[in-house]
Design an enzyme around this catalytic site. Sequence first.
Site, PDB file in Angstrom:
ATOM      1  N   HIS A  72      -1.299   7.859 -12.631  1.00  0.00           N
ATOM      2  CA  HIS A  72      -0.371   8.101 -11.124  1.00  0.00           C
ATOM      3  C   HIS A  72       0.933   7.793 -12.130  1.00  0.00           C
ATOM      4  O   HIS A  72       1.337   7.274 -12.912  1.00  0.00           O
ATOM      5  CB  HIS A  72      -0.847   7.378 -10.298  1.00  0.00           C
ATOM      6  CG  HIS A  72      -1.728   6.895  -9.721  1.00  0.00           C
ATOM      7  ND1 HIS A  72      -1.505   6.789  -7.837  1.00  0.00           N
ATOM      8  CD2 HIS A  72      -3.294   7.533  -9.749  1.00  0.00           C
ATOM      9  CE1 HIS A  72      -1.628   8.055  -7.602  1.00  0.00           C
ATOM     10  NE2 HIS A  72      -2.994   7.542  -8.257  1.00  0.00           N
ATOM     11  N   TYR A 200       4.156   1.213  -0.831  1.00  0.00           N
ATOM     12  CA  TYR A 200       4.849   0.698  -0.527  1.00  0.00           C
ATOM     13  C   TYR A 200       5.545   0.456   0.563  1.00  0.00           C
ATOM     14  O   TYR A 200       6.864   1.379   0.515  1.00  0.00           O
ATOM     15  CB  TYR A 200       5.566  -0.387  -1.938  1.00  0.00           C
ATOM     16  CG  TYR A 200       4.503  -0.776  -2.768  1.00  0.00           C
ATOM     17  CD1 TYR A 200       4.160   0.200  -3.947  1.00  0.00           C
ATOM     18  CD2 TYR A 200       3.741  -1.942  -3.606  1.00  0.00           C
ATOM     19  CE1 TYR A 200       3.457  -0.137  -4.684  1.00  0.00           C
ATOM     20  CE2 TYR A 200       3.010  -1.844  -3.977  1.00  0.00           C
ATOM     21  CZ  TYR A 200       2.966  -1.137  -5.558  1.00  0.00           C
ATOM     22  OH  TYR A 200       2.096  -1.753  -6.066  1.00  0.00           O
ATOM     23  N   PRO A 292       0.632  -9.796  -5.083  1.00  0.00           N
ATOM     24  CA  PRO A 292      -0.227  -9.005  -5.826  1.00  0.00           C
ATOM     25  C   PRO A 292       1.316  -7.330  -5.461  1.00  0.00           C
ATOM     26  O   PRO A 292       1.227  -5.884  -6.059  1.00  0.00           O
ATOM     27  CB  PRO A 292      -1.334  -8.767  -4.945  1.00  0.00           C
ATOM     28  CG  PRO A 292      -1.348  -9.438  -4.153  1.00  0.00           C
ATOM     29  CD  PRO A 292      -0.665  -9.941  -4.128  1.00  0.00           C
ATOM     30  N   LYS A 296       0.642  -6.900 -10.913  1.00  0.00           N
ATOM     31  CA  LYS A 296       0.871  -7.812 -12.171  1.00  0.00           C
ATOM     32  C   LYS A 296       0.156  -8.264 -12.198  1.00  0.00           C
ATOM     33  O   LYS A 296      -0.407  -8.650 -13.615  1.00  0.00           O
ATOM     34  CB  LYS A 296       2.197  -8.225 -12.142  1.00  0.00           C
ATOM     35  CG  LYS A 296       3.117  -6.975 -12.449  1.00  0.00           C
ATOM     36  CD  LYS A 296       3.226  -6.857 -13.243  1.00  0.00           C
ATOM     37  CE  LYS A 296       4.272  -5.636 -13.111  1.00  0.00           C
ATOM     38  NZ  LYS A 296       3.743  -3.897 -13.530  1.00  0.00           N
ATOM     39  N   TYR A 384       7.628  -1.394 -12.868  1.00  0.00           N
ATOM     40  CA  TYR A 384       6.144  -1.276 -12.722  1.00  0.00           C
ATOM     41  C   TYR A 384       5.393  -0.798 -13.721  1.00  0.00           C
ATOM     42  O   TYR A 384       3.860  -1.561 -13.430  1.00  0.00           O
ATOM     43  CB  TYR A 384       6.509  -0.449 -11.142  1.00  0.00           C
ATOM     44  CG  TYR A 384       4.912  -0.488 -10.512  1.00  0.00           C
ATOM     45  CD1 TYR A 384       3.702   1.248 -11.441  1.00  0.00           C
ATOM     46  CD2 TYR A 384       4.434  -0.716  -9.517  1.00  0.00           C
ATOM     47  CE1 TYR A 384       2.742   0.823 -10.395  1.00  0.00           C
ATOM     48  CE2 TYR A 384       3.899  -0.659  -8.585  1.00  0.00           C
ATOM     49  CZ  TYR A 384       3.196  -0.351  -9.381  1.00  0.00           C
ATOM     50  OH  TYR A 384       1.731   0.244  -8.222  1.00  0.00           O
TER      51      TYR A 384
END
Length: 389
Positions: A72, A200, A292, A296, A384
């Site tokens: 991704h 998100y 979560p 990580k 990220y």
Amino acid sequence: MKTDVVIIGGGPSGLLLSQLLNKAGVATVVLERTSRARVLARIRAGVLEQGTVRMLQEAGVGDRMAREGHPHEGCIFSDDDLMVRIDFKELTGKTVMVYGQTEVTADLYAAQDAMGATILHDVADVVICDAVSDAPFVTFTHDGVQKRVDCAYIAGCDGFHGVSRKTIPDDRRREFERVYPFGWLGILSRTPPAHEELIYANSANGFALASMRNEMLSRYYVQVPLTDKVEEWSDDRFWERLTSCLPGDVVKTLVTGPSIEKSIAPLRSFVSEPLRWGRLFLVGDAAHIVPPTGAKGLNLAVSDVFYLQEALIAAVKKGDMAGIDGYAARALARIWKAMRFSWSMTTMLHHFEGEDGFAAQMRKATLLHLSQSETARRDLAENYIGLPY
Ligand code: FAS
Ligand code: PHB
């Protein structure tokens, strides 16, 4: 029994550590409390940092991930209908891999079997003995028989509820914790993902995450109060909440369907120091837990494994103790930075019970700034995709 390293815990960190040590000629015995089927039935993480992908390749378990995993190049942050894309590739030159932890664990088990590794399942009463000595050992019960394995080192890869962390005396441990007043209700459904990248979502109805495992297996989460029970959430109720959190354009094409897995995970930030107690070393969830939100948890376990395998190979094969002596400080430096990122993502995206309008405005302003500042997007992207080891 005698071996170089006893590994307590047959989850991803224990198996990856065993695989890397065995490849380097270091003998291990893995002690796992449950059955292999139970370990492989757990639905956990979904996003792998580039460092994790590299470690799995080095361990010789990257082939199926390369075939079935999905690289991704970005993800979406939304605030009601505002959608902000974080372009990892453009901002950092790197990507992440969407490939479930369950698959990673299955690939590691297959590789360990091929190596003839010693993995004992359904082990009970594990006790770590003489960790602060040159001759530590572990006792346990297996097949109804009390057994003992002598070793040079012990890796505590037994997760948050394991025995390793608690082997370090209470008065020598320093624990840091933030328990969040909400959990994530997650489902798996055999439906096409809502969007080609993860979303998100912050919304007036709380946080939601739209993720996936493959083109016909979606993974969704919504924020729920810690007091909620999974049986209180019918599929219809879940889909109704999810659609109330996702951007309107995404909802238009959302395909719903029956859940094939449904569970609530509590959220906490937690670190226990020290990571070393004599010849015992804590790894992964045994030492730290992240919410979560930043994807990580598994990835942090992998960087612990990277540091510890390097140290143990040097110690066992060459008697070089520098890595052993430096493991805790080196791992904690990366742990705390990931802890910070996961905490900031969690506070940025979730509603806190009883919060005032100011908090909601802070969330909206953060997301608006993200949409207007490449610098803000680059900072998020760097964290990220995974900070350097
Ligand atoms: P694990 O907990 O995976 O493995 C520890 C192993 O040790 C287990 O198999 C356990 O049975 C065994 N064990 C425990 N006590 C023992 C004993 N006394 N003797 C022998 N064996 C013992 N991370 C993400 O990045 N994204 C997510 O979405 C995400 N979702 C999660 C949901 C849940 C419900 C949980 C609990 C965690 C989630 N995580 C997520 C974090 C998770 O992926 C962990 O970071 C990851 O499993 C860490 O791997 P391990 O350190 O191997 O610990
Ligand atoms: C998942 O797909 O399970 C997942 C993805 C990203 C997260 C958390 C969970 O941050």
